[in-house]
Design an enzyme around this catalytic site. Structure first.
Site, PDB file in Angstrom:
ATOM      1  N   CYS A   3       0.863  -1.190   0.000  1.00  0.00           N
ATOM      2  CA  CYS A   3       0.000   0.000   0.000  1.00  0.00           C
ATOM      3  C   CYS A   3       0.895   1.234   0.000  1.00  0.00           C
ATOM      4  O   CYS A   3       1.760   1.391   0.859  1.00  0.00           O
ATOM      5  CB  CYS A   3      -0.910  -0.020   1.225  1.00  0.00           C
ATOM      6  SG  CYS A   3      -1.761   1.544   1.513  1.00  0.00           S
ATOM      7  N   ASP A  29       0.201  16.577  -1.114  1.00  0.00           N
ATOM      8  CA  ASP A  29      -0.136  15.753  -2.272  1.00  0.00           C
ATOM      9  C   ASP A  29       0.910  15.975  -3.360  1.00  0.00           C
ATOM     10  O   ASP A  29       1.369  17.085  -3.601  1.00  0.00           O
ATOM     11  CB  ASP A  29      -1.533  16.127  -2.783  1.00  0.00           C
ATOM     12  CG  ASP A  29      -2.097  15.073  -3.717  1.00  0.00           C
ATOM     13  OD1 ASP A  29      -3.081  14.407  -3.330  1.00  0.00           O
ATOM     14  OD2 ASP A  29      -1.565  14.915  -4.850  1.00  0.00           O
ATOM     15  N   ASN A  86     -12.627  10.570  -1.114  1.00  0.00           N
ATOM     16  CA  ASN A  86     -13.228   9.721  -2.133  1.00  0.00           C
ATOM     17  C   ASN A  86     -13.266   8.273  -1.663  1.00  0.00           C
ATOM     18  O   ASN A  86     -12.317   7.804  -1.037  1.00  0.00           O
ATOM     19  CB  ASN A  86     -12.408   9.810  -3.423  1.00  0.00           C
ATOM     20  CG  ASN A  86     -12.332  11.238  -3.944  1.00  0.00           C
ATOM     21  OD1 ASN A  86     -13.340  11.937  -3.981  1.00  0.00           O
ATOM     22  ND2 ASN A  86     -11.140  11.668  -4.330  1.00  0.00           N
ATOM     23  N   THR A  94      -8.146   6.462  -5.855  1.00  0.00           N
ATOM     24  CA  THR A  94      -7.026   5.793  -6.518  1.00  0.00           C
ATOM     25  C   THR A  94      -6.104   5.095  -5.523  1.00  0.00           C
ATOM     26  O   THR A  94      -5.415   4.151  -5.890  1.00  0.00           O
ATOM     27  CB  THR A  94      -6.205   6.783  -7.363  1.00  0.00           C
ATOM     28  OG1 THR A  94      -5.746   7.839  -6.529  1.00  0.00           O
ATOM     29  CG2 THR A  94      -7.044   7.364  -8.489  1.00  0.00           C
ATOM     30  N   HIS A  97      -6.221   3.512   0.800  1.00  0.00           N
ATOM     31  CA  HIS A  97      -5.880   3.746   2.215  1.00  0.00           C
ATOM     32  C   HIS A  97      -6.601   5.048   2.548  1.00  0.00           C
ATOM     33  O   HIS A  97      -6.351   6.080   1.897  1.00  0.00           O
ATOM     34  CB  HIS A  97      -4.363   3.846   2.361  1.00  0.00           C
ATOM     35  CG  HIS A  97      -3.869   4.082   3.758  1.00  0.00           C
ATOM     36  ND1 HIS A  97      -2.878   3.308   4.349  1.00  0.00           N
ATOM     37  CD2 HIS A  97      -4.192   5.018   4.692  1.00  0.00           C
ATOM     38  CE1 HIS A  97      -2.621   3.755   5.567  1.00  0.00           C
ATOM     39  NE2 HIS A  97      -3.419   4.799   5.802  1.00  0.00           N
ATOM     40  N   HIS A  99      -8.066   8.460   3.285  1.00  0.00           N
ATOM     41  CA  HIS A  99      -7.389   9.765   3.341  1.00  0.00           C
ATOM     42  C   HIS A  99      -8.375  10.903   3.149  1.00  0.00           C
ATOM     43  O   HIS A  99      -9.352  10.771   2.418  1.00  0.00           O
ATOM     44  CB  HIS A  99      -6.265   9.864   2.301  1.00  0.00           C
ATOM     45  CG  HIS A  99      -6.672   9.529   0.892  1.00  0.00           C
ATOM     46  ND1 HIS A  99      -6.821   8.240   0.457  1.00  0.00           N
ATOM     47  CD2 HIS A  99      -6.958  10.324  -0.167  1.00  0.00           C
ATOM     48  CE1 HIS A  99      -7.176   8.239  -0.828  1.00  0.00           C
ATOM     49  NE2 HIS A  99      -7.272   9.503  -1.230  1.00  0.00           N
ATOM     50  N   HIS A 101      -8.500  14.812   1.793  1.00  0.00           N
ATOM     51  CA  HIS A 101      -7.803  15.883   1.080  1.00  0.00           C
ATOM     52  C   HIS A 101      -8.184  17.200   1.765  1.00  0.00           C
ATOM     53  O   HIS A 101      -9.378  17.476   1.922  1.00  0.00           O
ATOM     54  CB  HIS A 101      -8.275  15.983  -0.372  1.00  0.00           C
ATOM     55  CG  HIS A 101      -8.034  14.767  -1.221  1.00  0.00           C
ATOM     56  ND1 HIS A 101      -7.040  14.716  -2.167  1.00  0.00           N
ATOM     57  CD2 HIS A 101      -8.682  13.573  -1.294  1.00  0.00           C
ATOM     58  CE1 HIS A 101      -7.088  13.536  -2.795  1.00  0.00           C
ATOM     59  NE2 HIS A 101      -8.072  12.828  -2.278  1.00  0.00           N
TER      60      HIS A 101
END
Ligand code: 5GP
Ligand code: ZN
Length: 113
Positions: A3, A29, A86, A94, A97, A99, A101
């Protein structure tokens, strides 16, 4: 586990850290979509929001609180910011794991989807 974000937590893949404590890590990012674009993740591998239903309220609240701390550290409180997360195919998740933003530093689109 293979991962990407677990490898960022372990330091195997480098990242630009913004905030860290025993439970969460925040880093920039690699392909920022706003002047400030930080990812906030639990250090523990959780694949997404569906799996997060089995996690403690404490950890999930801690993750949200960390996102707010990041916004403050990055100077976004006055201008405002957006937290996006997402989950799954249709949302274009994508990295599997969990997350958040944290986006800001410019006027963001008013579109939700
Ligand atoms: P998602 O599309 O799953 O909501 O978000 C994944 C995010 O991870 C994307 O915004 C992408 O730019 C970011 N990302 C992918 N690979 C890396 C990486 O190796 N390092 C960092 N810092 N961000 C990454
Ligand atoms: Zn992981």
């Amino acid at each position: 586990m293979d991962c990407l974000f677990c490898k960022i937590v372990s330091g195997e893949i480098p990242s630009t850290k913004v905030y860290e404590d025993d439970k969460v890590l925040a880093f920039r990012d690699i392909a920022p979509q706003a002047p400030v674009h930080v990812l906030v993740i639990p250090k523990k591998h959780i694949s997404g929001w569906y799996d997060a239903k089995d996690e403690s309220d404490e950890l999930l609240a801690h993750l949200m609180r960390a996102a707010a701390l990041v916004a403050e550290k990055e100077g976004l409180v006055e201008g405002g910011f957006r937290i996006v997360s997402n989950c799954g195919e249709d949302a274009d998740q994508t990295v599997k794991h969990l997350h958040l933003h944290v986006l800001g530093g410019r006027k963001l689109s008013s579109e939700m989807a």
